[in-house]
Design an enzyme around this catalytic site. Structure first.
Site, short mmCIF file in Angstrom:
data_model
loop_
_atom_site.label_atom_id
_atom_site.label_comp_id
_atom_site.label_asym_id
_atom_site.label_seq_id
_atom_site.Cartn_x
_atom_site.Cartn_y
_atom_site.Cartn_z
N GLU A 1 0.82 -1.22 0.00
CA GLU A 1 0.00 0.00 0.00
C GLU A 1 0.85 1.27 0.00
OE1 GLU A 1 -2.81 -0.41 3.24
OE2 GLU A 1 -4.11 -1.64 2.01
N GLU B 1 -6.43 -8.02 -0.56
CA GLU B 1 -6.78 -8.10 0.86
C GLU B 1 -8.26 -7.79 1.04
OE1 GLU B 1 -4.59 -5.55 3.48
OE2 GLU B 1 -2.69 -5.92 2.48
N GLU C 1 -2.63 -5.41 15.58
CA GLU C 1 -3.64 -6.12 14.79
C GLU C 1 -4.15 -7.40 15.47
OE1 GLU C 1 -1.79 -6.00 10.87
OE2 GLU C 1 -3.07 -4.28 10.39
N LYS C 2 -3.98 -7.47 16.78
CA LYS C 2 -4.37 -8.73 17.43
C LYS C 2 -5.89 -8.93 17.48
CE LYS C 2 -3.62 -6.98 22.16
NZ LYS C 2 -2.94 -5.75 21.74
N CYS D 1 6.95 12.49 1.66
CA CYS D 1 8.07 12.86 2.51
C CYS D 1 8.55 14.24 2.08
CB CYS D 1 9.19 11.82 2.35
SG CYS D 1 10.70 12.26 3.23
#
Ligand code: GAL
Length: 683
Positions: A155, A319, A367-368, A160
């Site tokens: 992604e 995804e 991300e648990k 910057c």
């Protein structure tokens, strides 16, 4: 040169992001995973996205054994590996020793080490280091039979503002403006507020602390960010093209949430040209409390069709979540059958895969609690695992018929990143109500509700492939685009456009001398003023003896030689043209001067569908909320998905006999679809 994508075994891909590096201390997990993959019909995993520390734990000390095992075990079950390059996140040792890899934000603050997706796109060290690790991966796995596809970084996005990037921006500008500050000052309207540039070093990227009000510069900065990101990507793939010339390359694109509009950070119409196959990550907030399920389904379809149209080829869903995410405002699990339905929708719109984030739920860190095929219970018995397995079984059945097939559309809807950027930046109109992508979603929905396939295209696509081109709110229009539209209509095409179109050129400079003459000729009118409404304001128009409500914007139009088919009914421009029709050479052009309620879009586009004889892939009578979309297998065969995106049982009607591919029964006449039910039909 991009490559033609083929899966070696011509099958739909089912599986997704897999992070075995998180489980190295649990050796039993890999074996459990392999068993669970077999059970759920998973045939592909994506690995390596964020594994740099596991691949190179210390500078130039490498460890790929854990990855070898994944390749070998996947191969042992006939599975495939999508191998990611790890540049999306980097080891702590690297950030410490080479801080130039870390990003500087628009407030000129150097970011500390942490998180991901936060590297500098210019840093020579980071560029050489990514090439080096990518080369190692390519050398190691080039001949492995499980290697299917390269997944570059993850992604890409963000910007910057470090000194290296400032220098690169100046270099980019020198190339764009032939080394001429004079040209830059013209394009950026320099003398305004004394913003004339007299030395290249005075140019700094836009920043909120400098009040970035030079619109031409903002636009160029956004273009530069896209180009610099693509350049970084091109640098990443050098060793891959060299060592694995036959392995196709993708990078996963996104959408912007929660509105579910195209991702605004990068011009994907440019990036798409550089990848072999488009892939993207879809995370719609199903079952939210602010829209109907079918409205969201239409938004998902819109993005799908935009990715499909970039290459006119099947694409990959890289995804999606099998249940819930962890970053929406409220993280609600998919209700029973929604995962199956939403996965079928992807296939219906041209995806050759259903891949998930993630295979196994991580144990720690952020991300648990994100949904996964395998939960912390490690069980194959829970609701999510079972529904995923059902998707796997259906995909296995459909593989032969669906993989590699096309979706054809006769309607093109033009979406343009540059126009979106410029219009968002414009100080004028309603600052909160410009809603360019949201307006396109509404136009798209009018076709989606009637099952008419739409290509969501860019200004560079071939227009002549379409009978109908819908171009709402194309605020920024270069002379080239105007000419292309003119040629399209002159050759017999039907064009629909309207308010706020064609106001500025590619430098965001207003056109002088009134609306461009070519546009006046095509539409037979000249827009004179835009009336912007307060939220409580409204107006009405009459169109074919009915009244429709205007919100937000109304264009006051001088008619030249068009037919007026809708009039305003209120305010000082009452009785003046609101909707017009003009015949131009062999084609015709409609101008919709106002932002009108959805009921207008429905009636207006139904008339065009009838007139131009636009047809769905299969004629099915149904109420709003059922969607019929599909893919062309060959001249005589289509695979059609009839999907119920409502919470109600729906009765649908088909006139001809068709085959239910999943039950192998013939069906016709009336039948019922349960809430969220989908039927897959061959016709
Ligand atoms: C995606 C990302 C994945 C994962 C996922 C969670 O944006 O690529 O790595 O974080 O979100 O929904």
């Amino acid at each position: 040169m991009t490559k033609e994508y083929v899966t070696s075994e011509r099958r739909l891909l089912h599986g997704g992001d897999y992070n075995p590096e998180q489980w190295k201390d649990y050796p039993e997990v890999l074996e459990q995973d392999i068993e669970l993959m077999k059970k759920s019909g998973v045939n592909t995993v994506s690995v390596g996205m964020f594994s740099w520390t596991s691949m190179e734990p210390e500078e130039e000390v490498y460890d790929f054994e854990w990855l070898d095992q994944v390749f070998d075990r996947m191969n042992s079950i006939g599975g495939k590996v999508i191998l990611a390059t790890p540049s999306g996140a980097r080891p702590a040792w690297m950030a410490k020793k080479y801080p130039e890899v870390l990003r500087v934000d628009s407030l000129r603050r150097k970011q500390l080490y942490g998180a991901r997706h936060n590297h500098c796109y210019t840093s020579p060290y980071y560029r050489s280091k990514t090439q080096e690790i990518n080369r190692k991966l390519a050398e190691r796995y080039q001949n492995h039979p499980a290697l299917l596809l390269w997944h570059i970084s993850n992604e890409y996005g963000g910007e910057c503002h470090c000194n290296l990037c400032q220098e690169a921006f100046r270099g980019w500008l020198k190339a764009r403006y032939d080394n001429s500050l004079e040209k830059i000052n013209q394009a950026w309207w320099g003398p305004f507020w004394s913003h004339t540039i007299t030395d290249w070093n005075q140019i700094e990227s836009p920043s909120p602390i400098g009040e970035n009000l030079v619109h031409g510069m903002n636009l160029d900065w956004r273009r530069f960010v896209t180009d610099q990101t693509i350049d970084f990507y091109k640098n990443e793939i050098v060793p891959l093209r060299e060592i694995t010339p036959d392995i196709p390359i993708t990078t996963n694109f996104m959408s912007d949430n929660p509105e579910f509009i195209p991702f605004r950070g990068l011009d994907y119409s440019k990036f798409a040209k550089e990848v072999d196959i488009i892939s993207w990550d879809a995370y719609p907030a199903w079952h939210n409390d602010y829209e109907e399920t079918y409205e969201l389904a239409s938004k998902v379809a819109f993005i799908n069709d935009s990715f499909k149209s970039m290459k006119q080829k099947p694409w990959l869903l890289m995804e999606s979540t099998p249940s819930l995410v962890n970053w929406h405002q409220y993280n609600k699990p998919k209700r029973p059958n929604m995962h199956y339905l939403s996965s079928m929708q992807m296939l219906a719109h041209g995806s050759d895969s259903n891949l998930y984030f993630q295979w196994r739920k991580s144990r720690g860190a952020s991300e648990k609690f994100h949904g996964a095929v395998v939960d912390h219970d490690g069980s194959a018995e829970n609701r999510v695992f079972k529904e995923v397995s059902q998707v796997g079984a259906t995909m296995e059945k459909l593989s032969d018929k669906v993989v590699g097939t096309k979706r054809k559309a006769e309607v093109g809807l033009l979406y343009d990143w540059e126009s979106d950027w410029a219009l968002e930046d414009a100080q004028g109109f309603g600052l909160q109500t410009k809603d360019y992508p949201q307006t396109l979603q509404k136009h798209y929905q009018a076709f989606w509700e009637k099952d008419i396939p739409v290509d969501v295209i860019s200004k560079e696509n071939h227009f002549n492939e379409y009978k109908l081109l819908v171009v709402p709110m194309l605020y920024l229009m270069s002379e080239k685009t105007i000419t292309r539209l003119k040629d399209f209509v002159a050759a017999g095409g039907t064009l629909v456009s309207g308010y706020m179109t064609g106001l500025v050129n590619e430098s965001d400079l207003a056109y002088l001398g009134g609306w461009k003459k070519d546009l006046q000729d095509i539409f037979g009118i000249e827009p004179i003023e835009t009336d912007t409404f307060y939220p409580s304001d409204s107006n009405k128009i009459s169109y074919k003896e009915k009244m429709y409500t205007v919100k937000d914007y109304a264009t006051i139009i001088t008619n030249k030689n068009a037919d007026v088919i809708g009039n305003y009914l209120e305010d000082f421009y009452s009785e003046t043209p609101a909707v017009t029709y003009n015949k131009y050479h062999k084609g015709q052009a409609y101008y919709i001067g106002a932002r009108l309620e959805e009921a207008f879009n429905q009636v207006f586009y139904q008339d065009l569908i009838d007139e131009l004889n636009l047809s769905p892939i299969l004629k099915v009578d149904h109420e709003v909320g059922v969607s019929v979309q599909g893919r062309k297998v060959d001249e005589d065969t289509d695979i059609v998905f009839i999907m119920n995106f409502t919470e109600k049982k729906q009765t649908v009607k088909i006139e001809h006999e068709v085959l239910d591919v999943l039950t192998n029964e013939m069906i016709n006449g009336k039948f019922a679809l349960e809430p969220y039910e989908v039927k897959v039909i061959e016709k």
